[in-house]
Design a protein around this motif. Structure first.
Motif, PDB file in Angstrom:
ATOM      1  N   PRO A   1       0.827  -1.220   0.000  1.00  0.00           N
ATOM      2  CA  PRO A   1       0.000   0.000   0.000  1.00  0.00           C
ATOM      3  C   PRO A   1       0.854   1.260   0.000  1.00  0.00           C
ATOM      4  CG  PRO A   1       0.005  -1.007   2.184  1.00  0.00           C
ATOM      5  CD  PRO A   1       0.828  -1.905   1.303  1.00  0.00           C
ATOM      6  N   THR A   2       0.399   2.278  -0.707  1.00  0.00           N
ATOM      7  CA  THR A   2       1.109   3.572  -0.741  1.00  0.00           C
ATOM      8  C   THR A   2       0.078   4.676  -0.587  1.00  0.00           C
ATOM      9  OG1 THR A   2       0.894   3.732  -3.146  1.00  0.00           O
ATOM     10  CG2 THR A   2       2.913   2.701  -2.301  1.00  0.00           C
ATOM     11  N   HIS A   3       0.562   5.896  -0.311  1.00  0.00           N
ATOM     12  CA  HIS A   3      -0.429   6.955  -0.055  1.00  0.00           C
ATOM     13  C   HIS A   3      -1.131   7.409  -1.313  1.00  0.00           C
ATOM     14  CE1 HIS A   3       2.759   9.866  -1.163  1.00  0.00           C
ATOM     15  NE2 HIS A   3       1.762  10.681  -1.397  1.00  0.00           N
ATOM     16  N   GLN A   4      -0.506   7.269  -2.475  1.00  0.00           N
ATOM     17  CA  GLN A   4      -1.212   7.448  -3.744  1.00  0.00           C
ATOM     18  C   GLN A   4      -0.370   6.866  -4.860  1.00  0.00           C
ATOM     19  OE1 GLN A   4      -1.629  11.917  -3.250  1.00  0.00           O
ATOM     20  NE2 GLN A   4      -1.075  11.885  -5.414  1.00  0.00           N
ATOM     21  N   GLY A   5      -0.803   7.035  -6.103  1.00  0.00           N
ATOM     22  CA  GLY A   5      -0.154   6.355  -7.216  1.00  0.00           C
ATOM     23  C   GLY A   5       1.310   6.720  -7.390  1.00  0.00           C
ATOM     24  N   ARG A   6       1.605   8.003  -7.275  1.00  0.00           N
ATOM     25  CA  ARG A   6       2.984   8.428  -7.563  1.00  0.00           C
ATOM     26  C   ARG A   6       3.983   7.897  -6.548  1.00  0.00           C
ATOM     27  NH1 ARG A   6       1.235  14.534  -7.627  1.00  0.00           N
ATOM     28  NH2 ARG A   6      -0.636  13.437  -8.246  1.00  0.00           N
ATOM     29  N   ALA A   7       3.531   7.563  -5.351  1.00  0.00           N
ATOM     30  CA  ALA A   7       4.433   6.965  -4.358  1.00  0.00           C
ATOM     31  C   ALA A   7       4.790   5.553  -4.799  1.00  0.00           C
ATOM     32  CB  ALA A   7       3.768   6.956  -2.986  1.00  0.00           C
ATOM     33  N   ALA A   8       3.821   4.845  -5.381  1.00  0.00           N
ATOM     34  CA  ALA A   8       4.087   3.511  -5.934  1.00  0.00           C
ATOM     35  C   ALA A   8       5.082   3.627  -7.087  1.00  0.00           C
ATOM     36  CB  ALA A   8       2.777   2.872  -6.401  1.00  0.00           C
ATOM     37  N   GLU A   9       4.888   4.650  -7.911  1.00  0.00           N
ATOM     38  CA  GLU A   9       5.803   4.866  -9.054  1.00  0.00           C
ATOM     39  C   GLU A   9       7.218   5.139  -8.557  1.00  0.00           C
ATOM     40  OE1 GLU A   9       4.012   8.207 -11.034  1.00  0.00           O
ATOM     41  OE2 GLU A   9       2.214   7.070 -11.529  1.00  0.00           O
ATOM     42  N   ARG A  10       7.320   6.014  -7.581  1.00  0.00           N
ATOM     43  CA  ARG A  10       8.646   6.394  -7.105  1.00  0.00           C
ATOM     44  C   ARG A  10       9.390   5.180  -6.542  1.00  0.00           C
ATOM     45  NH1 ARG A  10      10.831   7.329  -2.498  1.00  0.00           N
ATOM     46  NH2 ARG A  10       8.822   7.204  -1.456  1.00  0.00           N
ATOM     47  N   ILE A  11       8.668   4.353  -5.775  1.00  0.00           N
ATOM     48  CA  ILE A  11       9.304   3.168  -5.191  1.00  0.00           C
ATOM     49  C   ILE A  11       9.701   2.179  -6.296  1.00  0.00           C
ATOM     50  CG2 ILE A  11       8.870   1.138  -3.742  1.00  0.00           C
ATOM     51  CD1 ILE A  11       7.213   3.031  -1.925  1.00  0.00           C
ATOM     52  N   LEU A  12       8.793   1.952  -7.226  1.00  0.00           N
ATOM     53  CA  LEU A  12       9.092   1.012  -8.323  1.00  0.00           C
ATOM     54  C   LEU A  12      10.314   1.475  -9.121  1.00  0.00           C
ATOM     55  CD1 LEU A  12       8.150  -1.467 -10.028  1.00  0.00           C
ATOM     56  CD2 LEU A  12       6.855   0.140 -11.434  1.00  0.00           C
ATOM     57  N   PHE A  13      10.326   2.757  -9.490  1.00  0.00           N
ATOM     58  CA  PHE A  13      11.423   3.243 -10.331  1.00  0.00           C
ATOM     59  C   PHE A  13      12.724   3.329  -9.536  1.00  0.00           C
ATOM     60  CE2 PHE A  13       7.851   5.662 -12.711  1.00  0.00           C
ATOM     61  CZ  PHE A  13       7.473   4.489 -13.345  1.00  0.00           C
TER      62      PHE A  13
ATOM     63  N   ILE B   1      -8.205   8.919  -1.201  1.00  0.00           N
ATOM     64  CA  ILE B   1      -6.740   8.864  -1.135  1.00  0.00           C
ATOM     65  C   ILE B   1      -6.319   7.391  -1.187  1.00  0.00           C
ATOM     66  CG2 ILE B   1      -6.533   8.777   1.401  1.00  0.00           C
ATOM     67  CD1 ILE B   1      -4.276  10.901  -0.889  1.00  0.00           C
ATOM     68  N   GLY B   2      -5.104   7.145  -1.636  1.00  0.00           N
ATOM     69  CA  GLY B   2      -4.585   5.771  -1.584  1.00  0.00           C
ATOM     70  C   GLY B   2      -4.036   5.276  -2.910  1.00  0.00           C
ATOM     71  N   GLY B   3      -3.266   4.216  -2.799  1.00  0.00           N
ATOM     72  CA  GLY B   3      -2.697   3.581  -3.982  1.00  0.00           C
ATOM     73  C   GLY B   3      -1.999   2.311  -3.576  1.00  0.00           C
ATOM     74  N   PHE B   4      -1.433   1.614  -4.543  1.00  0.00           N
ATOM     75  CA  PHE B   4      -0.628   0.437  -4.215  1.00  0.00           C
ATOM     76  C   PHE B   4       0.288   0.068  -5.357  1.00  0.00           C
ATOM     77  CE2 PHE B   4      -4.980  -0.909  -5.364  1.00  0.00           C
ATOM     78  CZ  PHE B   4      -4.769  -1.755  -6.437  1.00  0.00           C
ATOM     79  N   LEU B   5       1.258  -0.768  -4.972  1.00  0.00           N
ATOM     80  CA  LEU B   5       2.236  -1.295  -5.911  1.00  0.00           C
ATOM     81  C   LEU B   5       2.166  -2.805  -5.776  1.00  0.00           C
ATOM     82  CD1 LEU B   5       4.836  -1.130  -7.656  1.00  0.00           C
ATOM     83  CD2 LEU B   5       6.103  -0.656  -5.565  1.00  0.00           C
ATOM     84  N   CYS B   6       2.091  -3.499  -6.898  1.00  0.00           N
ATOM     85  CA  CYS B   6       2.058  -4.963  -6.852  1.00  0.00           C
ATOM     86  C   CYS B   6       3.193  -5.535  -7.679  1.00  0.00           C
ATOM     87  CB  CYS B   6       0.758  -5.503  -7.450  1.00  0.00           C
ATOM     88  SG  CYS B   6      -0.703  -5.174  -6.486  1.00  0.00           S
TER      89      CYS B   6
ATOM     90  N   LEU C   1      12.095   0.195   1.206  1.00  0.00           N
ATOM     91  CA  LEU C   1      11.982   1.612   0.828  1.00  0.00           C
ATOM     92  C   LEU C   1      10.672   2.200   1.349  1.00  0.00           C
ATOM     93  CD1 LEU C   1      13.878   3.383  -0.766  1.00  0.00           C
ATOM     94  CD2 LEU C   1      12.664   2.773  -2.862  1.00  0.00           C
ATOM     95  N   LEU C   2       9.631   1.373   1.329  1.00  0.00           N
ATOM     96  CA  LEU C   2       8.314   1.795   1.821  1.00  0.00           C
ATOM     97  C   LEU C   2       8.411   2.198   3.295  1.00  0.00           C
ATOM     98  CD1 LEU C   2       5.192   1.575   0.758  1.00  0.00           C
ATOM     99  CD2 LEU C   2       5.092  -0.302   2.372  1.00  0.00           C
ATOM    100  N   ILE C   3       9.101   1.367   4.074  1.00  0.00           N
ATOM    101  CA  ILE C   3       9.236   1.635   5.512  1.00  0.00           C
ATOM    102  C   ILE C   3       9.983   2.954   5.735  1.00  0.00           C
ATOM    103  CG2 ILE C   3      10.325   0.807   7.655  1.00  0.00           C
ATOM    104  CD1 ILE C   3       9.676  -2.053   6.679  1.00  0.00           C
ATOM    105  N   LEU C   4      10.938   3.210   4.860  1.00  0.00           N
ATOM    106  CA  LEU C   4      11.738   4.427   4.988  1.00  0.00           C
ATOM    107  C   LEU C   4      10.909   5.691   4.758  1.00  0.00           C
ATOM    108  CD1 LEU C   4      14.797   5.079   5.361  1.00  0.00           C
ATOM    109  CD2 LEU C   4      14.935   5.226   2.863  1.00  0.00           C
ATOM    110  N   THR C   5      10.013   5.657   3.780  1.00  0.00           N
ATOM    111  CA  THR C   5       9.354   6.923   3.406  1.00  0.00           C
ATOM    112  C   THR C   5       7.832   6.906   3.508  1.00  0.00           C
ATOM    113  OG1 THR C   5       9.345   6.247   1.086  1.00  0.00           O
ATOM    114  CG2 THR C   5      11.194   7.602   1.817  1.00  0.00           C
ATOM    115  N   GLU C   6       7.171   5.745   3.421  1.00  0.00           N
ATOM    116  CA  GLU C   6       5.706   5.723   3.437  1.00  0.00           C
ATOM    117  C   GLU C   6       5.169   5.231   4.774  1.00  0.00           C
ATOM    118  OE1 GLU C   6       3.044   6.045   0.569  1.00  0.00           O
ATOM    119  OE2 GLU C   6       4.574   7.566   0.377  1.00  0.00           O
TER     120      GLU C   6
END
Ligand code: F0G
Length: 449
Positions: free
Chosen positions: A97-109, A264-269, A282-287
């Motif tokens: 889970p991420t706070h929105q889509g771009r957080a998932a993008e940032r972690i993935l990239f 609000i909300g998003g996710f990365l799978c 990385l999620l634990i570090l920033t989200e």
């Protein structure tokens, strides 16, 4: 059904007043906002069609979920319900889970891209492009050629150009860490990607050993278009279609503010265990901790319910029909739009609407400002201000928030657009006075020429 009228498939339990403004007030507000509609306070807007992201109305079942939310830091049952709902549709092994889509993008990239790599997509959205560029990667758009012709009618203008993708994968072996498919193609007019195109892209990715990720924001609308338009799909449910599409990929990024029906909300799978571990670190570090990732337990519940509601056929039929209603009437009046109607928005073709302006004169911004002055409608430019030299088109997007406005709002919108169309020759271009180094459209200050 025997009746022609497609009604809103809901009744209204809670209402939010709209604030009226006079034309003279709007002229003053627009000047104070430096001719950038992002800088307007929302109280100064009558119909807010800036975005369909996070602006929808939640259902009674979602509000009930909000009350049920378990706010435990670790191991919340709300996360289990969220994960089950996501896996039931998307089918991927790891759900982050991420706070929105771009957080998932940032972690993935951050975990998949290093400087110098190239990431192709049918068309990257602004935040996706910016996050890739921020990671030092090149964001490459490979839409099918018909995507660049706004008025051309084709069923799947969101498709990726498979031949060009193959050339890229052949030429740049080892330099493409992932391929993305955006469903529906937001920057390209909310146009869908066909299952057949996703299959071909997936096959190429497998052949070249490159993972395929979906930008899944509007997956339910995309599935509905497949049901309506793709041969052999009419008898399947949107859910079956979505499941088949996601099986073709290795993971996805998702903004639950769209077809998650949440505010609000998003996710990365992903299916990749090693990658998932790095992503969670990385999620634990920033989200946040992996069972909430930047969200409250109540948000996870709202998304779990919302994902299912977005796949409801009665809802999808109404949503797509109300957007097509506006686009069809505009076409009858000769107003240039992206055709056919997209899934979440009406896109005016600003270059054709204002043929006396060059792209450098920002026709999309000029038109969006006139729609505000005329009727208090807030829209967004998707064009030269947003994408600078990468812009293929200058569009004005009128995004329709989910379950929020009614048919009479759509009729009002039509009147406003037609009134601006009638005086289009007199509309002047715009000049930028200030711009930020990236995502400049959010904060740019402008003035009329
Ligand atoms: N991908 C697509 C296709 C999007 O449309 C958006 C957001 C995102 C990713 C990022 O998601 O906002 O949750 O961080 N689009 C919104 C819009 C903002 O107005 O179209 P986010």
């Amino acid at each position: 059904m025997a009746f022609r009228t497609i009604i809103e498939p809901f009744r209204i339990k809670s209402v939010e007043p709209i604030r009226w403004t006079a034309p003279e007030e709007r002229a003053q507000y627009l000047r104070a906002a430096h001719y950038n509609l992002f800088l307007l306070p929302s109280e100064q807007v009558l119909l807010d069609l800036l975005t369909d992201s996070g602006t929808g109305a939640m259902s009674t079942a979602q509000w009930a979920g909000i009350m049920r939310g378990d706010e435990s830091y670790a191991g919340s049952p709300s996360f289990d319900r969220f994960k089950a709902a996501v896996q039931g549709i998307f089918g991927y092994k790891h759900v982050i889970p991420t706070h929105q889509g771009r957080a998932a993008e940032r972690i993935l990239f951050s975990v998949m891209c290093k400087p110098g790599v190239i990431v192709p997509s049918n068309t990257h959205f602004d935040t996706t492009r910016a996050n890739l560029e921020f990671a030092g990667a090149e964001a490459l758009d490979l839409p099918v050629p018909e995507a660049r012709q706004p008025g051309f009618e084709a069923p799947f203008k969101g498709n990726m150009d498979v031949a060009r993708l193959q050339q890229l994968l052949e030429r740049e072996r080892g330099k493409v860490p992932l391929v993305m498919l955006t469903v529906t193609n937001n920057s390209g007019g909310g146009q869908p990607v066909s299952l057949e195109n996703a299959r071909q892209v997936s096959e190429l990715c497998r052949r070249y050993g490159v993972p395929l990720y979906f930008d899944a924001c509007r997956f339910a609308e995309n599935a509905w278009f497949i049901k309506l338009r793709e041969a052999g799909q009419a008898d399947r449910t949107p859910r079956e279609i979505a499941r088949e599409m996601f099986r073709l990929g290795d993971g996805c990024t998702m903004s639950a503010k769209k077809d998650g029906m949440a505010n609000i909300g998003g996710f990365l799978c992903t299916n990749d265990d090693v990658l998932a571990q790095r992503e969670k670190n990385l999620l634990i570090l920033t989200e946040g901790y992996p069972t909430y990732g930047g969200l409250a337990g109540r948000d996870l519940e709202a998304i779990a319910v919302g994902l299912e509601e977005a796949l409801d056929e009665g809802y999808l039929r109404y949503r797509i029909a109300s957007i097509a209603y506006v686009v069809d009437r505009l076409a009858q009046a000769g107003v240039p739009t992206v055709r056919p109607a997209g899934g979440h928005a009406i896109y005016l073709d600003a270059r054709a609407f204002l043929p006396h302006l060059t792209p450098a004169q920002l026709p999309g911004v000029a038109l969006a400002n006139e729609l505000y002055l005329e009727g208090g409608v807030r829209s967004v430019e998707i064009g030269t201000l947003m994408f600078a030299a990468a812009a293929q088109l200058d569009l004005v997007r009128l995004a329709i928030p989910r379950r929020t406005y009614t048919q009479s709002h759509m009729d009002y919108l039509l009147e406003v657009i037609l009134a601006v169309f009638a005086r289009r020759d007199k509309i002047r271009g715009m000049v930028i006075e200030y711009e930020a180094p990236f995502l400049r459209h959010f904060t740019a200050r402008l003035r009329p020429e």
